[in-house]
Write a protein that holds these residues in place. Structure first.
Motif, PDB file in Angstrom:
ATOM      1  N   MET A 214       0.948  -1.140  -0.267  1.00  0.00           N
ATOM      2  CA  MET A 214      -0.272  -0.011  -0.428  1.00  0.00           C
ATOM      3  C   MET A 214       0.986   1.372  -0.293  1.00  0.00           C
ATOM      4  SD  MET A 214      -3.698  -0.704   2.322  1.00  0.00           S
ATOM      5  CE  MET A 214      -4.234  -2.628   2.216  1.00  0.00           C
ATOM      6  N   GLY A 215       0.443   2.288  -0.886  1.00  0.00           N
ATOM      7  CA  GLY A 215       0.961   3.845  -0.431  1.00  0.00           C
ATOM      8  C   GLY A 215       0.033   4.308   0.614  1.00  0.00           C
ATOM      9  N   CYS A 216      -1.190   4.688  -0.221  1.00  0.00           N
ATOM     10  CA  CYS A 216      -1.808   5.858   1.065  1.00  0.00           C
ATOM     11  C   CYS A 216      -2.678   6.068   1.622  1.00  0.00           C
ATOM     12  CB  CYS A 216      -2.238   6.945  -0.271  1.00  0.00           C
ATOM     13  SG  CYS A 216      -3.940   5.861  -1.328  1.00  0.00           S
ATOM     14  N   GLY A 217      -3.471   3.970   1.260  1.00  0.00           N
ATOM     15  CA  GLY A 217      -3.946   3.753   2.794  1.00  0.00           C
ATOM     16  C   GLY A 217      -5.557   4.175   2.660  1.00  0.00           C
ATOM     17  N   GLY A 219      -7.265   4.927  -0.947  1.00  0.00           N
ATOM     18  CA  GLY A 219      -8.073   4.955  -1.927  1.00  0.00           C
ATOM     19  C   GLY A 219      -7.416   5.600  -3.140  1.00  0.00           C
ATOM     20  N   ALA A 220      -6.000   6.847  -2.687  1.00  0.00           N
ATOM     21  CA  ALA A 220      -6.049   7.599  -3.815  1.00  0.00           C
ATOM     22  C   ALA A 220      -5.067   7.489  -4.724  1.00  0.00           C
ATOM     23  CB  ALA A 220      -5.389   9.374  -2.812  1.00  0.00           C
ATOM     24  N   CYS A 221      -3.971   6.622  -4.192  1.00  0.00           N
ATOM     25  CA  CYS A 221      -2.817   6.237  -5.171  1.00  0.00           C
ATOM     26  C   CYS A 221      -2.573   5.223  -5.901  1.00  0.00           C
ATOM     27  CB  CYS A 221      -1.356   6.039  -4.397  1.00  0.00           C
ATOM     28  SG  CYS A 221      -1.329   4.666  -3.447  1.00  0.00           S
ATOM     29  N   LEU A 222      -3.630   4.048  -5.875  1.00  0.00           N
ATOM     30  CA  LEU A 222      -4.108   2.387  -6.589  1.00  0.00           C
ATOM     31  C   LEU A 222      -3.018   1.840  -6.875  1.00  0.00           C
ATOM     32  CD1 LEU A 222      -4.999   3.931  -9.845  1.00  0.00           C
ATOM     33  CD2 LEU A 222      -6.194   4.649  -8.143  1.00  0.00           C
ATOM     34  N   VAL A 223      -1.847   2.110  -5.689  1.00  0.00           N
ATOM     35  CA  VAL A 223      -1.010   1.041  -5.376  1.00  0.00           C
ATOM     36  C   VAL A 223      -1.133  -0.326  -5.019  1.00  0.00           C
ATOM     37  CG1 VAL A 223       0.962   0.320  -3.690  1.00  0.00           C
ATOM     38  CG2 VAL A 223       1.416   2.410  -5.226  1.00  0.00           C
ATOM     39  N   CYS A 224      -2.687  -0.542  -4.788  1.00  0.00           N
ATOM     40  CA  CYS A 224      -2.522  -1.598  -3.857  1.00  0.00           C
ATOM     41  C   CYS A 224      -3.882  -2.331  -4.824  1.00  0.00           C
ATOM     42  CB  CYS A 224      -4.097  -1.627  -2.247  1.00  0.00           C
ATOM     43  SG  CYS A 224      -5.037  -0.115  -2.951  1.00  0.00           S
ATOM     44  N   LYS A 238      -9.491  -1.703  -5.092  1.00  0.00           N
ATOM     45  CA  LYS A 238      -8.721  -0.933  -4.112  1.00  0.00           C
ATOM     46  C   LYS A 238      -8.265  -1.660  -3.137  1.00  0.00           C
ATOM     47  CE  LYS A 238      -9.375   3.558  -6.337  1.00  0.00           C
ATOM     48  NZ  LYS A 238      -9.969   4.840  -5.715  1.00  0.00           N
ATOM     49  N   CYS A 240      -7.295  -1.576  -0.501  1.00  0.00           N
ATOM     50  CA  CYS A 240      -7.014  -0.303   0.836  1.00  0.00           C
ATOM     51  C   CYS A 240      -8.722   0.238   1.238  1.00  0.00           C
ATOM     52  CB  CYS A 240      -6.235   0.844   1.054  1.00  0.00           C
ATOM     53  SG  CYS A 240      -6.652   2.030  -0.128  1.00  0.00           S
TER      54      CYS A 240
END
Ligand code: FES
Length: 255
Positions: A214-217, A219-224, A238, A240
């Motif tokens: 995860m990045g932001c946790g 819902g903003a970065c789409l890493v997850c 997502k 997160c």
């Protein structure tokens, strides 16, 4: 918007080699937490990104989380001492759904995946619980689960303690002789895949908690992102915010 809070560490214990059990103070987080949610924790100066760590239990102004030291961030977190403050965001994510009509719930966890299942076991009260670990020296929380569940079966992959083999196989054998109308699971991907197949072959609904980078946790970065069984713009979810808990039929489990 979830709050970021500086929370005082009030208890700390190393429950197995490299696995730390922390309890922090927070009336707000303890009051809001649902089973299966997580915290996003600023581990310190060694790492820029927060680390997602599942909530093990919460109540009475206290929040418990257990983590394994796996890199610089968690290594620094493990060095915190009682009385230190930890920068915590949460509770985050969509947790387990506790359905009122469910009569025979089964919980299955593997490795560090057993931790987010503890609060769930406490709330369900009558679950049959399966806990899988690599070997005897990694077995944790057995007695705590025994105090809250109907049945607890512990297994080890190497056969050094309890059921000899993968815990999903123990659950499969158990389901040949016992009723079950909901499975809740969290653990390594091979275990989740096996659990999903066992559940779907038997027509049992199954909730799966996914572990993801995860990045932001929030819902903003789409890493997850994870793959779902939907088409078009809903193809990816997502972890997160839509998860970490999904129904097994909603998601494709990739390695
Ligand atoms: Fe950033 Fe999920 S961690 S969108």
């Amino acid at each position: 918007m979830k709050k970021v809070e500086n929370c005082r560490l009030i208890r700390k214990k190393e429950i197995a080699d490299g696995i730390f059990d922390f309890v922090i103070e927070s009336e707000d987080i303890a009051g809001e937490t649902q089973c299966g949610q997580f915290l996003h924790i600023n581990c310190g100066e060694s790492t820029f990104l927060r680390r997602p760590i599942s909530i093990c239990d919460a109540g009475n102004g206290e929040v418990r989380f257990i983590f394994e030291v796996k890199g610089k961030g968690t290594e620094e977190l493990a060095k915190k001492e009682v009385g230190d403050y930890i920068d915590v965001m949460g509770p985050l994510g969509h947790g387990f759904e506790i359905k009122s009509g469910v009569k025979n719930p089964v919980i299955i966890g593997g490795g560090i995946g057993v931790f987010p299942l503890y609060k769930l076991a406490r709330e369900l009260k009558t679950a049959d619980v399966f806990l899988g670990f690599r070997s005897k020296d990694r077995v944790v929380m057995e007695e705590e689960f025994e105090r809250t569940a109907k049945t607890v079966i512990v297994g080890t992959d190497d056969g050094s303690y309890g059921y000899n083999g993968y815990i999903a196989s123990a659950m499969e054998q158990y389901l040949s002789f016992h009723d079950c109308d909901m499975i809740y699971s969290c653990g390594p991907m091979p275990m989740l895949k096996a659990v999903k197949k066992i559940a779907e072959d038997r027509g049992i609904r199954c909730q799966i908690s996914l572990e993801q980078r995860m990045g932001c946790g929030i819902g903003a970065c789409l890493v997850c992102s994870c793959e779902t069984n939907k088409e078009g713009s809903d193809k990816y979810a997502k972890v997160c915010t839509n998860g970490p808990v999904f129904y097994s039929e909603e998601v494709t489990l990739n390695d």
